[in-house]
Write an enzyme that holds these catalytic residues in place. Structure first.
Site, PDB file in Angstrom:
ATOM      1  N   GLY A  10       3.217   3.280  14.081  1.00 27.55           N
ATOM      2  CA  GLY A  10       3.655   4.651  14.307  1.00 27.55           C
ATOM      3  C   GLY A  10       3.545   5.125  15.740  1.00 27.55           C
ATOM      4  N   ASN A  63       0.854  -1.189   0.000  1.00 25.43           N
ATOM      5  CA  ASN A  63       0.000   0.000   0.000  1.00 25.43           C
ATOM      6  C   ASN A  63       0.892   1.242   0.000  1.00 25.43           C
ATOM      7  OD1 ASN A  63      -1.945   1.954   0.351  1.00 25.43           O
ATOM      8  ND2 ASN A  63      -2.368   1.438   2.490  1.00 25.43           N
ATOM      9  N   TRP A  64       0.997   1.880  -1.149  1.00 26.49           N
ATOM     10  CA  TRP A  64       1.876   3.052  -1.266  1.00 26.49           C
ATOM     11  C   TRP A  64       1.311   4.289  -0.570  1.00 26.49           C
ATOM     12  CZ3 TRP A  64       4.032   3.544  -6.933  1.00 26.49           C
ATOM     13  CH2 TRP A  64       4.656   2.336  -7.305  1.00 26.49           C
ATOM     14  N   LYS A  65       0.018   4.282  -0.270  1.00 28.40           N
ATOM     15  CA  LYS A  65      -0.651   5.446   0.305  1.00 28.40           C
ATOM     16  C   LYS A  65      -0.428   6.666  -0.616  1.00 28.40           C
ATOM     17  CE  LYS A  65      -0.165   3.279   4.785  1.00 28.40           C
ATOM     18  NZ  LYS A  65       0.054   3.425   6.241  1.00 28.40           N
ATOM     19  N   GLY A  70       3.001  -1.209   4.348  1.00 32.12           N
ATOM     20  CA  GLY A  70       2.964   0.224   4.116  1.00 32.12           C
ATOM     21  C   GLY A  70       4.320   0.763   3.707  1.00 32.12           C
ATOM     22  N   GLY A  71       5.042   1.351   4.651  1.00 31.02           N
ATOM     23  CA  GLY A  71       6.292   2.020   4.353  1.00 31.02           C
ATOM     24  C   GLY A  71       7.319   1.169   3.634  1.00 31.02           C
ATOM     25  N   GLU A 103      -5.053  -5.050  10.994  1.00 34.47           N
ATOM     26  CA  GLU A 103      -4.153  -3.947  11.321  1.00 34.47           C
ATOM     27  C   GLU A 103      -4.186  -3.665  12.824  1.00 34.47           C
ATOM     28  OE1 GLU A 103      -4.142  -0.513   8.252  1.00 34.47           O
ATOM     29  OE2 GLU A 103      -6.239  -1.040   8.576  1.00 34.47           O
ATOM     30  N   SER A 117       3.148  -2.881  10.715  1.00 31.89           N
ATOM     31  CA  SER A 117       4.591  -2.621  10.747  1.00 31.89           C
ATOM     32  C   SER A 117       5.411  -3.858  10.399  1.00 31.89           C
ATOM     33  CB  SER A 117       5.002  -2.084  12.128  1.00 31.89           C
ATOM     34  OG  SER A 117       4.336  -0.877  12.400  1.00 31.89           O
ATOM     35  N   GLU A 121      -6.679   4.217   8.099  1.00 35.00           N
ATOM     36  CA  GLU A 121      -6.602   5.649   7.797  1.00 35.00           C
ATOM     37  C   GLU A 121      -7.895   6.140   7.165  1.00 35.00           C
ATOM     38  OE1 GLU A 121      -1.832   5.140   7.209  1.00 35.00           O
ATOM     39  OE2 GLU A 121      -3.097   5.426   5.449  1.00 35.00           O
ATOM     40  N   HIS A 157      -9.304   0.594   5.236  1.00 32.34           N
ATOM     41  CA  HIS A 157      -8.008   0.810   5.878  1.00 32.34           C
ATOM     42  C   HIS A 157      -8.189   1.720   7.089  1.00 32.34           C
ATOM     43  CE1 HIS A 157      -3.859   2.195   6.459  1.00 32.34           C
ATOM     44  NE2 HIS A 157      -3.496   1.095   5.813  1.00 32.34           N
TER      45      HIS A 157
END
Length: 253
Positions: A175, A9-11, A236-237, A169, A215, A99, A97
């Protein structure tokens, strides 16, 4: 046998040229290095889906979107429909998601509509669920996450559920400086699978892929993926770095 899936997921990251370089690198690495039956799903910003589709070659790569609207069409400025995604070759779509739930106030009822429209258009929903730190500390965090499945998925038939991928999730470990252990990941994945079994039976539950979305990185992926109810990851990241992402994919093959 459950599908092994690692979705990136590049967001809201990468310019068009940066993203194209990442897609090309990941495609080359996956085709050269991945020998198992894992599927790598790349989910760039919607603006790039049409362009990047042709660069994802080979049967181990798939294209995913980060969201879709719950209505088939209409006066919804700035939104993208499931039919639009399907028409440009998208195969998967991330729904619910954390977010989206937090920043855009998506509800379980709204997500049930999104799941419906995605399935109607032949897309595979990656349905996200999870709990905040406050919910984790309050007590019945397992019941809270189960309720997300109940309200958004349990109206589906067993045949429809077979086309759903679930992603857990642990929002409290993303974070925040806190880390979810592989045992904590396994606990929730097991409970969610049992919850599916309570509604649809054990055969359906055992056939449903459940991904871990907390994460997960190149260093811990192998340990997390070794858990019996973890079928892959929603990354994610780490999906923004080609070597890290492919290392995670290889950990699941």
């Amino acid at each position: 046998m459950r599908k092994k899936i690692v979705a990136g997921n590049w967001k809201m990251n990468k310019t068009a040229d940066e993203g194209l370089a990442l897609v090309s690198e990941v495609t080359n690495m996956v085709n050269a290095e991945v020998t198992g039956d894992v599927i790598a799903v790349l989910c760039p910003p919607a603006l790039y889906l049409t362009t990047y589709k042709s660069y994802l070659t080979g049967d181990k790569l798939a294209l995913g979107a980060q969201n879709c609207h719950e209505k088939a069409a209409g006066a919804y400025t700035g939104e993208i429909s499931a039919a639009m995604l399907k028409s440009v070759g998208v195969q998967y779509v991330i729904l619910g998601h954390s977010e989206r739930r937090q920043y855009f106030n998506e509800t379980n009822a709204q997500l049930a509509e999104k799941v419906n429209i995605a399935l109607d258009n032949g897309l595979v929903p990656i349905f996200c669920c999870g709990e905040s730190l406050e919910m984790r500390e309050s007590g019945d965090y397992i019941g809270f996450v189960k309720e997300q499945l109940t309200q958004s998925l349990f109206h589906l038939s067993a045949e429809q559920l077979a086309n759903i991928v679930i992603a857990y999730e642990p929002i409290w470990a993303i974070g925040t400086g806190l880390t979810a252990s592989s045992a904590q990941a396994q606990e929730m994945h097991y409970e969610l699978r049992q919850h599916l079994a309570s509604k649809y039976g054990n055969d359906v539950a055992q056939a449903t892929s459940i991904l871990y979305g907390g994460s997960c990185n190149a260093q811990n992926a192998e340990e997390i993926f070794a858990q019996p109810d973890v079928d892959g990851g929603l990354i994610g990241g780490a999906s923004l770095k080609s070597r890290d992402f492919v290392t995670i994919v290889k950990a699941r093959q």
